[in-house]
Design an enzyme around this catalytic site. Structure first.
Site, mmCIF file in Angstrom:
data_model
loop_
_atom_site.group_PDB
_atom_site.id
_atom_site.type_symbol
_atom_site.label_atom_id
_atom_site.label_comp_id
_atom_site.label_asym_id
_atom_site.label_seq_id
_atom_site.Cartn_x
_atom_site.Cartn_y
_atom_site.Cartn_z
ATOM 1 N N CYS A 34 20.344 6.569 25.850
ATOM 2 C CA CYS A 34 19.680 7.684 26.531
ATOM 3 C C CYS A 34 19.667 7.442 28.042
ATOM 4 O O CYS A 34 19.141 6.425 28.501
ATOM 5 C CB CYS A 34 18.259 7.865 26.019
ATOM 6 S SG CYS A 34 17.393 9.260 26.804
ATOM 7 N N VAL B 137 16.527 14.515 20.830
ATOM 8 C CA VAL B 137 15.069 14.565 20.969
ATOM 9 C C VAL B 137 14.567 15.983 20.711
ATOM 10 O O VAL B 137 14.982 16.926 21.385
ATOM 11 C CB VAL B 137 14.633 14.089 22.372
ATOM 12 C CG1 VAL B 137 13.120 14.181 22.520
ATOM 13 C CG2 VAL B 137 15.101 12.666 22.611
ATOM 14 N N GLU C 15 25.674 18.490 21.845
ATOM 15 C CA GLU C 15 25.656 19.824 22.445
ATOM 16 C C GLU C 15 26.575 20.799 21.719
ATOM 17 O O GLU C 15 26.249 21.972 21.570
ATOM 18 C CB GLU C 15 26.039 19.737 23.929
ATOM 19 C CG GLU C 15 24.915 19.172 24.788
ATOM 20 C CD GLU C 15 25.108 19.486 26.261
ATOM 21 O OE1 GLU C 15 25.987 20.308 26.582
ATOM 22 O OE2 GLU C 15 24.379 18.907 27.078
#
Length: 442
Positions: A106, A25, A231
């Site tokens: 999510c 996002v 990440e």
């Protein structure tokens, strides 16, 4: 042209991609995707788009789905909880991508509030309808991204249901819906391996990817067709190249792409913070300046300032900072961030500091007289003591009791007859009455 499916689609259209940048996002926007592709990413996903907004808001649609010829293969991801809305959004996006992905993974609170992502994973009938209608109506394949259940058998049945409904590629995260924030922990690859062995479509693995060696180990242990990272990619976009570039070089490369393909300042700021995360723990004053940067030139100035701050330290001082940081590489190199384990044993001194901080926050909450206030709001309140941050209680209006005309105005709380002002004025005049609450005397 006939729509490709399964392994045929993965091999021909996606060119057997195994190095994949995850949908993030506000973070996997076009400049970031191009930077990642430069460093060996073979497939990229767009950020997650809200299907209902994508259908209704033309401005949101244009701002969100920005791409170019070099940005392929590309998969567009949507969150949704209505089959028809999802289909309409997907039909608007399909000319610009190679597949449509449904976000079923999510775990954030916004997904819970909006009723999408991993918070749909117990509604198999709804998910099956969304996948099925897109599989039948779209000209491009439909794919899904999910999280595992605590039960491995249920996870397998879930994956098989999605395959049967028409999903052509399945990405599975090795964490459960509850594993997030301080409870993130490690992803369990055994679930991913079990899913891969139980379906006949390509499977991508997600979770625990920090270095290229993790990618190769995941491919070997799970036998999946591709590995996705979020990440790990944010802290080092050159992860798939197996290198750890200087943070200022990588930041400036990204800013060059962001200048060529403009995007939101919030996205740029987020990327600079991620790339330079470890260095900004040492040079805190520059972190504050980056937070206030308003354009690309200012970001460039701050990156250059960070570079000089890292270089002016003598080697002895740099080495001591590096050793004390427990990082595998010097802090001026791109490298992953590992969340601290909240259950890990702390040094006695650190435990004392943590306890003091906990007591301080408790005392601050007592000062303002609120127990459940968020830390963010608490900071704002303490910084601006004269400002009222408390949400006022919404007043409930009682309607006028004048039944003769069925008045729809709110009643005046001071009226002796429980009327609104016009009705009270009319009554007192016509009947020669007094209303002390309204100061009407006849």
């Amino acid at each position: 042209m006939e729509k490709l499916s399964g392994y045929e689609f993965w091999r021909q259209k996606l060119k057997s991609a195994k190095y994949i940048v995850a949908p993030m996002v506000d973070q996997s926007e076009l400049p970031w995707r191009l930077l990642s592709r430069k460093y060996s990413a073979e497939l990229c996903y767009t950020p997650m788009f809200h299907a209902a907004l994508f259908v209704k808001d033309n401005h949101y649609r244009k701002e969100s789905l920005v791409t170019c010829d070099e940005d392929r293969p590309l998969i567009v991801q949507f969150c949704a909880n209505d089959p028809e809305t999802l289909l309409k959004a997907a039909q608007l996006a399909e000319p610009y991508c190679d597949a449509i992905d449904i976000n079923l993974g999510c775990p954030q609170s916004i997904a819970k509030k909006g009723h999408y992502g991993a918070f749909l994973q117990d509604e198999w009938d709804l998910i099956e309808k969304m996948v099925s209608i897109c599989h039948k109506e779209l000209t491009v394949p439909i794919t899904c991204k999910i999280r595992r259940f605590a039960c491995i058998k249920k996870t397998i049945r879930y994956a098989q249901m999605l395959e049967k409904a028409g999903c052509q590629i399945l990405t599975i995260h090795g964490r459960t819906r509850e594993q997030k924030g301080p409870l993130t922990g490690l992803a369990d690859w055994s679930y991913i391996k079990a899913v891969k062995e139980s379906v006949n479509i390509p499977v991508f693995a997600n979770g625990n990817i920090q270095y290229l060696s993790d990618v190769e180990r995941c491919l070997k242990e799970t036998n999946v067709d591709g590995v996705m990272t979020a990440e790990g990619n944010l802290h080092n976009p050159a992860l798939f190249n197996g290198i750890s570039p200087l943070i200022w070089d990588m930041s400036l490369e990204y800013l060059d792409f962001a200048e060529k393909y403009p995007c939101a300042m919030s996205a740029i700021r987020g990327h600079i913070f991620k790339i330079c995360h470890h260095a900004l723990q040492t040079h805190v004053e520059i972190r504050n300046e980056i937070a206030n940067a308003k354009n690309i030139e200012e970001f460039r100035e701050m990156v250059d300032k960070l570079k000089k701050a890292c270089q002016v330290r003598d080697l002895k001082q740099l080495f001591s900072v590096y050793i004390s940081s427990n990082l595998p590489l010097p802090y001026w190199r791109c490298q992953p961030y590992v969340r601290p384990d909240p259950n890990a044993d702390l040094d006695p001194e650190k435990k004392i500091e943590r306890d003091k901080l906990t007591k301080k926050r408790a005392a601050e909450r007592n000062i303002v007289g609120l127990e459940n206030i968020s830390r963010k709001k608490l900071k704002r309140m303490l910084k601006n003591p004269n400002k009222n941050f408390l949400t006022p209680t919404r007043q409930v209006y009682v309607m006028c009791t004048n039944s003769e005309i069925n008045c729809l105005n709110p009643r005046n709380i001071r009226c002796a007859y429980e009327f609104c002002k016009p009705c009270c004025m009319k009554k007192t005049r016509e009947e020669t009455l007094d209303c002390a609450g309204k100061d009407f005397y006849f």
